[in-house]
Write an enzyme that holds these catalytic residues in place. Sequence first.
Site, PDB file in Angstrom:
ATOM      1  N   SER A  35     -24.150  -4.733 -76.752  1.00 45.77           N
ATOM      2  CA  SER A  35     -24.345  -6.067 -77.327  1.00 45.77           C
ATOM      3  C   SER A  35     -25.545  -6.774 -76.703  1.00 45.77           C
ATOM      4  O   SER A  35     -26.302  -7.460 -77.397  1.00 45.77           O
ATOM      5  CB  SER A  35     -23.078  -6.911 -77.150  1.00 45.77           C
ATOM      6  OG  SER A  35     -22.805  -7.121 -75.768  1.00 45.77           O
ATOM      7  N   ARG A  90     -28.534  -7.559 -79.393  1.00 50.06           N
ATOM      8  CA  ARG A  90     -28.749  -8.981 -79.695  1.00 50.06           C
ATOM      9  C   ARG A  90     -30.209  -9.366 -79.455  1.00 50.06           C
ATOM     10  O   ARG A  90     -30.845 -10.001 -80.297  1.00 50.06           O
ATOM     11  CB  ARG A  90     -27.825  -9.842 -78.842  1.00 50.06           C
ATOM     12  CG  ARG A  90     -27.986 -11.353 -79.110  1.00 50.06           C
ATOM     13  CD  ARG A  90     -27.131 -12.170 -78.175  1.00 50.06           C
ATOM     14  NE  ARG A  90     -25.712 -11.992 -78.425  1.00 50.06           N
ATOM     15  CZ  ARG A  90     -24.894 -11.286 -77.664  1.00 50.06           C
ATOM     16  NH1 ARG A  90     -25.363 -10.666 -76.583  1.00 50.06           N
ATOM     17  NH2 ARG A  90     -23.619 -11.171 -77.951  1.00 50.06           N
ATOM     18  N   ASN A 130     -33.046 -10.043 -82.699  1.00 51.04           N
ATOM     19  CA  ASN A 130     -33.742 -11.318 -82.873  1.00 51.04           C
ATOM     20  C   ASN A 130     -35.255 -11.166 -82.758  1.00 51.04           C
ATOM     21  O   ASN A 130     -36.009 -11.739 -83.547  1.00 51.04           O
ATOM     22  CB  ASN A 130     -33.240 -12.330 -81.840  1.00 51.04           C
ATOM     23  CG  ASN A 130     -31.908 -12.935 -82.208  1.00 51.04           C
ATOM     24  OD1 ASN A 130     -31.844 -13.904 -82.966  1.00 51.04           O
ATOM     25  ND2 ASN A 130     -30.836 -12.371 -81.696  1.00 51.04           N
TER      26      ASN A 130
END
Length: 270
Positions: free
Chosen positions: A206, A210, A214
């Site tokens: 994660s 993440r 982005n």
Amino acid sequence: MAQTPAEYIQHHLQNLTYGKLDGTWQFAQTAEEAQAMGFWAIHVDTMVMSILMGCIFLYLFRRVAKKANAGVPTGLQNFVEVAVEFVQGMVRDTFHGRSALIAPLALTIFMWILLMNSLKWIPVDVIPGLAAWMGIPEFKYVPTADPNGTFGISIGVFFLILFYSIKIKGVGGFAKELSFTPFKHWSLVPFNLFLEILGLLTKPLSLALRLFGNMYAGEVVFILIALLPFYVQWALYGPWAIFHILVVPLQAFIFMVLTIVYLSAAHEDH
């Protein structure tokens, strides 16, 4: 020079890859060659820019530390002191163990990722154009837009989680925690192990995805804007760059905070 929009996008999203192909170590000339090099290929551009941003961080902070004075801070010293106090406050409020490593680690992660993310504000054709002028075919200059870069950092954090979990709780204590959480009955040990190991493995996953998601999405939008006519580019580039004034530090902050939280949990000895 790329002629079509598809070629232009592919060129900007292709890493400078060095690996073994047909028995020899060489730079990949196409995306197909880069894929054929397999797992042990190196994204040279990601490595170069990551190390460069790390060196800039070390140089600036060491320079401020050597020249710091007791008076009213100004300029770079003021920024460094604000960053240090901000990270110290986050560690003080979030980390519940005792370790001299956590605050420096959190500061390093925050500033390193912040600097790497900040490369996104450079127009998409500047650094690849300089690289092409030097004879380098591809150069993807935002390390955090490469999953290899983000997974490298998150795997390092993962090893620290394992290290402190075993150091603080012992091998038996760590194994017991995995086996009897959340259900404290021997018959549910397999179920507990499945849940806890899965949860443990999702932490680096994660963290890496993440940050990568982005930064990669933002990079793609910048590339698409660069395909538009010049008089339209500046109307869209400005607002999108301003939006990234929030995204760039936010992603560095989230990565830092989650690292502190995960390491705090590793230091808990029930």
